[in-house]
Design an enzyme around this catalytic site. Structure first.
Site, PDB file in Angstrom:
ATOM      1  N   LYS A  65       0.803  -1.268  -0.022  1.00  0.00           N
ATOM      2  CA  LYS A  65       0.088   0.016   0.041  1.00  0.00           C
ATOM      3  C   LYS A  65       0.929   1.192   0.159  1.00  0.00           C
ATOM      4  CE  LYS A  65      -4.599   0.615   1.000  1.00  0.00           C
ATOM      5  NZ  LYS A  65      -5.671  -0.327   0.530  1.00  0.00           N
ATOM      6  N   GLY A 110     -20.791   5.238   7.920  1.00  0.00           N
ATOM      7  CA  GLY A 110     -20.202   5.887   6.972  1.00  0.00           C
ATOM      8  C   GLY A 110     -20.834   5.668   5.508  1.00  0.00           C
ATOM      9  N   GLY A 135     -20.060   6.643   2.319  1.00  0.00           N
ATOM     10  CA  GLY A 135     -19.245   7.129   1.304  1.00  0.00           C
ATOM     11  C   GLY A 135     -19.580   6.571   0.046  1.00  0.00           C
ATOM     12  N   VAL A 154     -18.645   3.381  -0.630  1.00  0.00           N
ATOM     13  CA  VAL A 154     -19.048   1.956  -0.418  1.00  0.00           C
ATOM     14  C   VAL A 154     -20.348   2.052   0.250  1.00  0.00           C
ATOM     15  CG1 VAL A 154     -18.390  -0.103   0.211  1.00  0.00           C
ATOM     16  CG2 VAL A 154     -16.711   1.246  -0.621  1.00  0.00           C
TER      17      VAL A 154
HETATM   18  P1  NAI Z   1     -15.287   7.168   1.420  1.00  0.00           P
HETATM   19  O1  NAI Z   1     -14.062   8.215   1.780  1.00  0.00           O
HETATM   20  O2  NAI Z   1     -15.933   7.357   0.165  1.00  0.00           O
HETATM   21  O3  NAI Z   1     -16.104   7.306   2.591  1.00  0.00           O
HETATM   22  C1  NAI Z   1     -16.126   7.207   3.786  1.00  0.00           C
HETATM   23  C2  NAI Z   1     -17.124   7.946   4.590  1.00  0.00           C
HETATM   24  O4  NAI Z   1     -16.923   7.860   6.014  1.00  0.00           O
HETATM   25  C3  NAI Z   1     -17.194   9.405   4.345  1.00  0.00           C
HETATM   26  O5  NAI Z   1     -18.353   9.806   4.124  1.00  0.00           O
HETATM   27  C4  NAI Z   1     -16.755   9.926   5.805  1.00  0.00           C
HETATM   28  O6  NAI Z   1     -17.101  11.161   5.932  1.00  0.00           O
HETATM   29  C5  NAI Z   1     -17.258   8.786   6.679  1.00  0.00           C
HETATM   30  N1  NAI Z   1     -16.875   8.920   8.086  1.00  0.00           N
HETATM   31  C6  NAI Z   1     -15.462   8.886   8.552  1.00  0.00           C
HETATM   32  N2  NAI Z   1     -15.538   8.815   9.744  1.00  0.00           N
HETATM   33  C7  NAI Z   1     -16.746   8.592  10.299  1.00  0.00           C
HETATM   34  C8  NAI Z   1     -17.052   8.387  11.504  1.00  0.00           C
HETATM   35  N3  NAI Z   1     -16.637   8.126  12.482  1.00  0.00           N
HETATM   36  N4  NAI Z   1     -18.557   7.979  11.520  1.00  0.00           N
HETATM   37  C9  NAI Z   1     -19.332   7.921  10.245  1.00  0.00           C
HETATM   38  N5  NAI Z   1     -18.907   8.262   9.186  1.00  0.00           N
HETATM   39  C10 NAI Z   1     -17.543   8.561   9.122  1.00  0.00           C
HETATM   40  O7  NAI Z   1     -14.387   5.800   1.259  1.00  0.00           O
HETATM   41  P2  NAI Z   1     -14.928   4.629   0.864  1.00  0.00           P
HETATM   42  O8  NAI Z   1     -14.447   4.245  -0.474  1.00  0.00           O
HETATM   43  O9  NAI Z   1     -16.310   4.572   0.783  1.00  0.00           O
HETATM   44  O10 NAI Z   1     -14.400   3.356   1.790  1.00  0.00           O
HETATM   45  C11 NAI Z   1     -14.880   3.301   3.013  1.00  0.00           C
HETATM   46  C12 NAI Z   1     -13.792   2.174   3.857  1.00  0.00           C
HETATM   47  O11 NAI Z   1     -13.871   0.868   2.994  1.00  0.00           O
HETATM   48  C13 NAI Z   1     -12.447   2.830   4.010  1.00  0.00           C
HETATM   49  O12 NAI Z   1     -12.100   2.327   5.223  1.00  0.00           O
HETATM   50  C14 NAI Z   1     -11.729   1.947   2.784  1.00  0.00           C
HETATM   51  O13 NAI Z   1     -10.449   1.736   3.142  1.00  0.00           O
HETATM   52  C15 NAI Z   1     -12.571   0.683   2.851  1.00  0.00           C
HETATM   53  N6  NAI Z   1     -12.324   0.153   1.734  1.00  0.00           N
HETATM   54  C16 NAI Z   1     -12.668   0.564   0.396  1.00  0.00           C
HETATM   55  C17 NAI Z   1     -12.643  -0.050  -0.684  1.00  0.00           C
HETATM   56  C18 NAI Z   1     -13.240   0.728  -2.113  1.00  0.00           C
HETATM   57  O14 NAI Z   1     -13.224  -0.089  -3.096  1.00  0.00           O
HETATM   58  N7  NAI Z   1     -13.538   2.084  -2.019  1.00  0.00           N
HETATM   59  C19 NAI Z   1     -12.267  -1.408  -1.143  1.00  0.00           C
HETATM   60  C20 NAI Z   1     -11.829  -1.893   0.211  1.00  0.00           C
HETATM   61  C21 NAI Z   1     -12.013  -1.409   1.509  1.00  0.00           C
END
Ligand code: NAI
Length: 355
Positions: free
Chosen positions: A80, A180, A182, A184
């Site tokens: 990573k 969360g 975001g 996903v």
């Molecule tokens: P993203 O950045 O699009 O969404 C994350 C969301 O979580 C944001 O809306 C943020 O405001 C929110 N957030 C942060 N802290 C929070 C809290 N304490 N309580 C509630 N909401 C909170 O990221 P994405 O791509 O959706 O990824 C989410 C997780 O999944 C991350 O940990 C990432 O590493 C993991 N992941 C993502 C993959 C992907 O394909 N996008 C693949 C494998 C893992």
């Protein structure tokens, strides 16, 4: 602990520090284990408080990638990259060009793409300097956003967990809490609503939560309230480390499974969940859809193959739960055994001398 001690703890092979004065690039590539093949892992951009936190994150994330790749049958090592900077204010063309150039210098040993804090657009810039970039936007000829596949994999994984615990993978009528919303989390909500679940959700970014509420029948709660809700499933889809002594005491669910990487603050928490008879679905299996997609790009992208492999995460989890029951250990330990076994066996094949 010094850096070499930190690397020795989980057997990391390599840390590569990248620095470019002109663009301000400060980045570290972590390579955990390349036994299975060239290393594949995303690049996170985050405004870490300290250098120690940068290194800690890259070590933990790269370790998780080795496990994810090994357990899903991908022929990639785990690694990573992290870029130390604020994704809202520090992104420039020069920064991602410099990053891409360093990735190119590794000549395919490390291949990367988006993660939290980085986007396909950032990697279109990096791709001007490196051929070792995956997951570019579809409008630019890439395979597009991995979060669609990741969310589908999480949904399939939750069905498998339900099947194991309740004897049916049908989630209709279940209450699911999603942390969360975001890339996903929001897509997972869509799957859950379609399957007939009641969804309660939260995001620290209130605008995001309200946007989702406007489109789907979800109940939005505050980020702290989320751990106290009576539900069937808790789905962490934000940051890692959310399962700790405090939150585990508060959770009132039977299954935990979501997209976030490194959900357990440490392994003792996994044992606490086991004692409380909460089924914790190993994060690096249930969230492997994104890796399956980018690994397929390396082979020559076939969307149907990606869909089938992602659905296969459910069967893989079924095997993992059965092994855990057989050994009377938590599923996260059973998953670790599957990882170790594959790496050990494939490493042994690699030792056979070829003329
Ligand atoms: P993203 O950045 O699009 O969404 C994350 C969301 O979580 C944001 O809306 C943020 O405001 C929110 N957030 C942060 N802290 C929070 C809290 N304490 N309580 C509630 N909401 C909170 O990221 P994405 O791509 O959706 O990824 C989410 C997780 O999944 C991350 O940990 C990432 O590493 C993991 N992941 C993502 C993959 C992907 O394909 N996008 C693949 C494998 C893992």
């Amino acid at each position: 602990m010094g850096i070499f001690d930190e690397m020795a703890r989980e057997g990391h092979e390599q840390l590569v520090f990248l620095h470019d004065s002109e663009s301000g690039l400060r980045s570290v590539v972590g390579i955990h284990d390349s036994t299975l093949g060239p290393v594949l892992g995303g690049c996170r951009m985050h405004n870490y408080d300290t250098e120690e936190k940068v290194i800690d994150d890259v070590l933990r994330l790269s370790l998780g990638m080795t496990a994810k790749s090994a357990v899903t049958g991908c022929n990639h090592g785990g690694g990573k990259a992290v870029i130390w900077g604020d994704p809202d204010t520090d992104k420039t063309e020069a920064l991602f060009r410099a990053f891409g150039r360093f990735v190119q210098s590794m000549r395919g040993r490390f291949c990367t793409g988006t993660d939290m804090g980085t986007t396909g657009e950032d990697f279109l810039i990096a791709a001007q300097e490196s051929e070792w970039v995956v997951g570019l936007p579809d409008y630019a000829g890439g395979i597009g956003d991995t979060s669609v596949t990741t969310a589908y994999g999480v949904f399939c994984g939750l069905q498998a967990a339900a099947d194991h615990l309740w004897g049916s993978g049908d989630l209709n009528g279940r209450t699911v809490v999603v942390q969360g919303l975001g890339k996903v989390g929001a897509r997972l909500v869509e799957h859950l609503i379609e399957a007939g679940c009641t969804v309660i959700a939260s995001d620290v970014d209130e605008r995001r939560a309200r946007r989702l509420e406007a489109s789907f029948p979800v109940k939005i709660v505050g980020p702290e309230e989320i751990y106290d809700i009576d539900c069937d499933i808790f789905a962490p889809c934000a940051m890692g480390g959310v399962l700790n002594e405090d939150t585990v005491e508060r959770l009132k669910c039977q299954i935990i499974g979501g997209a976030a990487n490194n959900q357990l603050a440490h392994e003792d928490v996994g044992h606490m969940l086991f004692e409380r008879q909460i089924l914790y679905v190993p994060d690096y299996i249930i969230n492997a859809g994104g890796l399956i997609q980018v690994a397929d790009e390396v082979l020559g992208y076939e969307p149907e193959r990606v869909r089938l492999k992602t659905e296969g995460l459910g069967q893989l989890l079924g095997r993992c739960f059965s092994l855990a029951d057989e050994l009377d250990v938590p599923p996260f330990e059973a998953a670790d055994r599957l990882v170790e076994e594959r790496i050990r066996k494939i490493a042994k094949v690699g030792r056979i001398f070829l003329v």
